[in-house]
Design a protein around this motif. Sequence first.
Motif, PDB file in Angstrom:
ATOM      1  N   ARG A  26       0.680  -1.231   0.016  1.00  0.00           N
ATOM      2  CA  ARG A  26       0.081   0.087   0.088  1.00  0.00           C
ATOM      3  C   ARG A  26       0.873   1.341  -0.007  1.00  0.00           C
ATOM      4  N   PRO A  50      -5.763  -4.786   0.804  1.00  0.00           N
ATOM      5  CA  PRO A  50      -6.571  -3.544   0.435  1.00  0.00           C
ATOM      6  C   PRO A  50      -7.930  -3.682   0.993  1.00  0.00           C
ATOM      7  N   GLU A  51      -8.497  -2.553   1.414  1.00  0.00           N
ATOM      8  CA  GLU A  51      -9.944  -2.551   2.117  1.00  0.00           C
ATOM      9  C   GLU A  51     -10.783  -2.241   1.086  1.00  0.00           C
ATOM     10  N   HIS A  52     -10.532  -0.721   0.724  1.00  0.00           N
ATOM     11  CA  HIS A  52     -11.299   0.091  -0.390  1.00  0.00           C
ATOM     12  C   HIS A  52     -10.051   0.726  -1.306  1.00  0.00           C
ATOM     13  N   PRO A  53      -9.744  -0.182  -2.252  1.00  0.00           N
ATOM     14  CA  PRO A  53      -8.752   0.514  -3.162  1.00  0.00           C
ATOM     15  C   PRO A  53      -9.336   1.673  -4.190  1.00  0.00           C
ATOM     16  N   GLU A  56      -5.160   0.037  -8.084  1.00  0.00           N
ATOM     17  CA  GLU A  56      -4.368  -0.990  -7.957  1.00  0.00           C
ATOM     18  C   GLU A  56      -3.752  -1.515  -9.154  1.00  0.00           C
ATOM     19  N   GLU A  67      -5.479   3.182  -1.351  1.00  0.00           N
ATOM     20  CA  GLU A  67      -6.734   3.401  -0.545  1.00  0.00           C
ATOM     21  C   GLU A  67      -7.667   4.563  -0.903  1.00  0.00           C
ATOM     22  N   GLU A  68      -8.701   4.488  -1.079  1.00  0.00           N
ATOM     23  CA  GLU A  68      -9.829   5.723  -1.444  1.00  0.00           C
ATOM     24  C   GLU A  68      -9.365   6.727  -0.442  1.00  0.00           C
ATOM     25  N   LYS A  69      -9.386   6.263   1.010  1.00  0.00           N
ATOM     26  CA  LYS A  69      -9.029   7.572   2.015  1.00  0.00           C
ATOM     27  C   LYS A  69      -7.845   8.342   1.673  1.00  0.00           C
TER      28      LYS A  69
END
Length: 99
Positions: A26, A50-53, A56, A67-69
Motif C-alpha cells: 500500500r 486492500p480494504e477499499h482500493p 491497484e 486506498e480511497e481514503k
Amino acid sequence: MNIEVTKPAVRWFKEQFEENEHKSIRFFARYGGCGSFQSGFSLGISQEEPEHPLAEVQVDDFLFFVEEKDAWYFNQHDLKVKYSRTHDEIEFESQEVTR
C-alpha cells in the motif's frame, strides 16, 4: 487514478519483501517528509491487504494499491514508482491525468 511500477522498482520490492508471504503493498499519505504531490506530506509504504482500493495494479507476485481514503493526497494525479540506482531506493513521480 493509475499506478505504474517500473520493472527496476519491482525488482527492488522483490529484494526487500522476498520472504514475506503478503505481497500487497500500500502507498499511503503520511505527514512530514518531502513529497511531489502535497506540500508537507510524503508517501509511505506498508504491507497490508486492500480494504477499499482507489487504484491497484498487479505486477508479478505483487499487488500495489492506494486506498480511497488517500485520494486527497494525489489530487487527480497518477503515481509512477521508479527505482533510483544513484540512491538505491524507490522514487515516486506525479503524473498529471490526461484522460
